[in-house]
Design a protein around this motif. Sequence first.
Motif, short mmCIF file in Angstrom:
data_model
loop_
_atom_site.label_atom_id
_atom_site.label_comp_id
_atom_site.label_asym_id
_atom_site.label_seq_id
_atom_site.Cartn_x
_atom_site.Cartn_y
_atom_site.Cartn_z
N UNK A 70 11.55 0.29 -9.93
CA UNK A 70 10.93 1.50 -9.39
C UNK A 70 10.89 1.54 -7.87
N UNK A 71 10.94 0.38 -7.23
CA UNK A 71 10.86 0.32 -5.76
C UNK A 71 11.88 -0.68 -5.25
N UNK A 72 12.79 -0.21 -4.40
CA UNK A 72 13.83 -1.05 -3.81
C UNK A 72 13.69 -1.03 -2.30
N UNK A 73 13.73 -2.21 -1.69
CA UNK A 73 13.73 -2.33 -0.24
C UNK A 73 15.15 -2.68 0.18
N UNK A 74 15.77 -1.82 0.98
CA UNK A 74 17.20 -1.95 1.22
C UNK A 74 17.54 -1.80 2.69
N UNK A 75 18.69 -2.37 3.06
CA UNK A 75 19.28 -2.10 4.37
C UNK A 75 20.13 -0.84 4.25
N UNK A 76 20.66 -0.36 5.39
CA UNK A 76 21.37 0.91 5.37
C UNK A 76 22.68 0.87 4.60
N UNK A 77 23.19 -0.34 4.25
CA UNK A 77 24.43 -0.40 3.49
C UNK A 77 24.29 0.26 2.12
N UNK A 78 23.08 0.38 1.61
CA UNK A 78 22.87 1.04 0.32
C UNK A 78 23.28 2.50 0.38
N UNK A 79 23.22 3.12 1.57
CA UNK A 79 23.51 4.55 1.69
C UNK A 79 25.00 4.83 1.70
N UNK A 80 25.84 3.79 1.67
CA UNK A 80 27.27 3.98 1.85
C UNK A 80 27.98 4.15 0.51
N UNK A 81 27.70 5.22 -0.17
CA UNK A 81 28.54 5.62 -1.29
C UNK A 81 28.06 5.23 -2.67
N UNK A 107 0.82 -1.22 0.00
CA UNK A 107 0.00 0.00 0.00
C UNK A 107 0.85 1.26 0.00
N UNK A 108 1.98 1.21 0.68
CA UNK A 108 2.89 2.37 0.67
C UNK A 108 3.41 2.62 -0.74
N UNK A 109 3.85 1.55 -1.40
CA UNK A 109 4.39 1.71 -2.76
C UNK A 109 3.30 2.19 -3.70
N UNK A 110 2.09 1.66 -3.58
CA UNK A 110 0.99 2.12 -4.42
C UNK A 110 0.70 3.60 -4.19
N UNK A 111 0.75 4.01 -2.95
CA UNK A 111 0.49 5.41 -2.64
C UNK A 111 1.56 6.30 -3.27
N UNK A 112 2.81 5.92 -3.15
CA UNK A 112 3.89 6.71 -3.74
C UNK A 112 3.76 6.75 -5.26
N UNK A 113 3.39 5.63 -5.85
CA UNK A 113 3.22 5.59 -7.29
C UNK A 113 2.09 6.51 -7.73
N UNK A 114 0.99 6.49 -6.99
CA UNK A 114 -0.15 7.32 -7.34
C UNK A 114 0.16 8.81 -7.23
N UNK A 115 1.04 9.17 -6.27
CA UNK A 115 1.41 10.57 -6.08
C UNK A 115 2.61 10.97 -6.94
#
Length: 986
Positions: free
Chosen positions: A452-463, A349-357
Amino acid sequence: MELEGEEGRARPTAADPAALADFAARYSFGLDPFQIEACEALAAGEGVLVAAPTGAGKTIVGEFAAFLALRGGRRCFYTTPIKALSNQKYADLVAAHGAANVGLLTGDTSRNGDAPVVVMTTEVLRNMLYATPERSRRLDDLAYVVMDEVHYLADRQRGAVWEEVIIHLPAHVQVVSLSATVSNAEEFAQWLVTVRGHTRVILSEHRPVPLWQHVLADRTLYDLFVEDSAPVGGAGVPRALEPASRARGGGPGQRDRARGGRDGRDGRAERGRPAGRDQRDTDQARQGREPGAGERPAAPAGADGRPVNPELLRLARLESTGAGDWSRPGRPGRSGPPRRRMWVPSRPQVIERLDRDGLLPAITFVFSRAGCDAAVAACVLAGLRLTTAEQTATIRAHARSRVAGIPDGDLRVLGYWEWLDGLERGLAAHHAGMLPVFKEVVEELFVRGLVRAVFATETLALGINMPARTVVLERLTKFNGQTRADITPGEYTQLTGRAGRRGIDVEGHAVVLWQPGLDPLAVAGLASTRTYPLRSSFRPSYNMAVNLVGRLGAARARTVLESSFAQFQADRAVVGLARQVRRNTAALDELTAEVECDRGSALDYDQIRREIRDRERRLSREGAATARAAAAESLARLRTGDVVRVPAGRRMGLAVVLDVKVDPRSRDEPTPVVLTADRQVRRLSLVDFPVAVEPLGRVRVPRTFNPRDARSRRDLASSLHAAELRAEPGKRERARAAAADDAELARLRRALRAHPVHDCPRREEHLRKAERAARLRRETEALARKVEGRTNTVARTFDRVRAALTELDYLDGDTVTARGARLARIYTEQDLLVAFCLDQEIWEPLTPAGLAAAVSTLVFEPRGDDLSMPALPGDPALREALAETTRLYTRLSAVEDAHGLDFLRPPQLGFVTAAHGWANGRSLERILGEDALELTAGDFVRWMRQLLDLLDQIAQVAPAGSRVRATAREAMDALRRGVVAYSMDV
């Protein structure tokens, strides 16, 4: 900001006026002012430190260094903290300058290492600096070193490598330091000046793509700050979240039209903020205005002064009181009205909401590997699809081409088909447990806009360069390896910094999902705080010590280490502490003068009072300890059937002892089980016996006595009453105080009464001042100890390391022994233990599979508190080697303890079975299943890479004629197969 360096450093050279213009012409967009300033400084021969937000374009400056190197016929090393970022930057530079001009050096990849521009991990450059002169010729014509993500020097495990490189690089090399926004950038720059010379500092807080903060709460997407919702004085118009079934009807084409993009239309006008408002209006709103006549008082605000959306504050109050009219009722409480709970949307539902907006593509940070995989599975199960048929075909073709070298059987074990199903729908997970090639495919497709939608751990933010339009944070807490802790403002900034794609998005969005107990003010604090200090984690390791002593000698090495950022920060702290010590000392002198009494020394009188108080406290503690020991001893002497009087507590009175065993939870203190006179079976402790206990008599306890049987308890209690022993209830025994018979305490009390100040009418006034003086003296002494402890801290650690290495025969004064020369070539956290194992020849009898398994104990680290371990292989030689490795660690640990060091960690057996099985040709399915207790593919490949790297080092440094040399190479050949071999390629 320009900072001047030491006299001996190279000065800036004349700028090449055409270089920057030629470089900028290669890009389709104009450079930002901070990029221009940094590039101009670099062209003028200066070192630069660039600190700017994630996504601001810092790497442009690093790319300009590569451009200058190629233009001038010199060399540039571009260093990164992680292999994935090295691969990404290598691809970028190859696209810009051609494969012939760009090389790549990582722990497991060597490609065109003599190229003019070489991308490498920072550890590779550190190893070059410590190499022999013949092997370090690559540094002769080196002109530039780019240190991307230099704020990694705060990393506890690897941060020291960045400082080693900065300190030991030749003086003629210009260092380009690229950092995230840190709050002490000026301090870091001042240190760079002390070790590198003339340095230009460029700080930028500007985000090329503005970031807007939101909270998704109860079907409504709220703006976190008032200014994010509407012009000043207005209010946001949140839009309700529609049911999932209604959101799917439009199809991908309609969503793309609503999504916006380069034309700047992104759906925000639908939520109440007028479309077309330019950035100047936004900046004015963010700065805030003074409230005028008739305006409401200022609402609670974030750290930067922006008012928090009052609707969110209202929701928090309603949730805390249970008075809200939420969508789903909870259970009624025992009193008051039924408590209602705020509705929390599911991940689909979160992803659908983001897609709709129009807020996709999005990265949702979940902080759990299993949670990331479960999120994708939930979206697939919900029938969510974010791609067109054409996009699906493109995704399928790209994924299949990237995994073409992996056998079909392994793909099935790796969950390839489930992964591909989500991928074709535009959905993917991204975490360290995934096979590296799977992660790379996700990154590539996300950058292309296909995922379009990725579910990630915080390691994705490292560079990794993987920006999105929106970043979603499911929770504001994460597990840090020991407990669940709140994320810091720095972590929040790093995570949300991914939102907003330059050249594509007009603005980026950060969305926090409402969770029970969420505090909007706390979220506002995270979103508006820019405190992210850089703290050094540097300390000299064993490998570093032998290399420095071998190159410079102990005295010069000590001096070099004192130039580290760690010591620089400690010295700056010492300056403030020393200043406070001087102030306290002056204040203490003044206060001492005020304390004096005309009858005598009030300070001496106060000192006697303190000695009396300290003596009384010590005697009280000793008396309590003696009484406790006596009571414990008396309890231990009790036997079944003894009748005792419990002198204190709720169980006061007569009791018969049933059991005298020691309760293991009571730290070996005797805790007898008794039956009280009122038929209660209780376990007693020393709390119930302030003094020693003596049996008053005995009663017979039948062998068939059952403490759970009421009749048994009644009969035994009757026997207790029949014994006619008196308990004297209500009377509590106390031991005579030790202070009553202490001669020293009596002498001090006599001295106090005889002191002339004792009869002074202003005695209490004098004593109050004396108390303040004593308190100030204690504070000053504590500060002085801190100053002493922080002075030359790094050098003192180095001295302890040298002493330990000397004791173990790796150093002999300024001479590096043969064993030390071997240690100097081993680069791993367990460097000394690896060298010691080689010196003791414990791996000589092992087979290739046995050696791989034994060495794995020195690279593997379990995740969190997971200490589970599969059954060990039956190889007797391997088992003996593992036992001997543990014995050697114990010996080295004792040496470390003696010298106040704590570098080494115990060998870990959790990867032994996997390494042994893989080297023996066991299938991937079995390795990732029963052998490794559900080891993930990503973890398996990562530990295999590290194991191969260490085996390669062992093959090179093992003594000449050693069997281990050949065995290590055979082990490497056995391990480098299947997904491991495939993952070694770029």
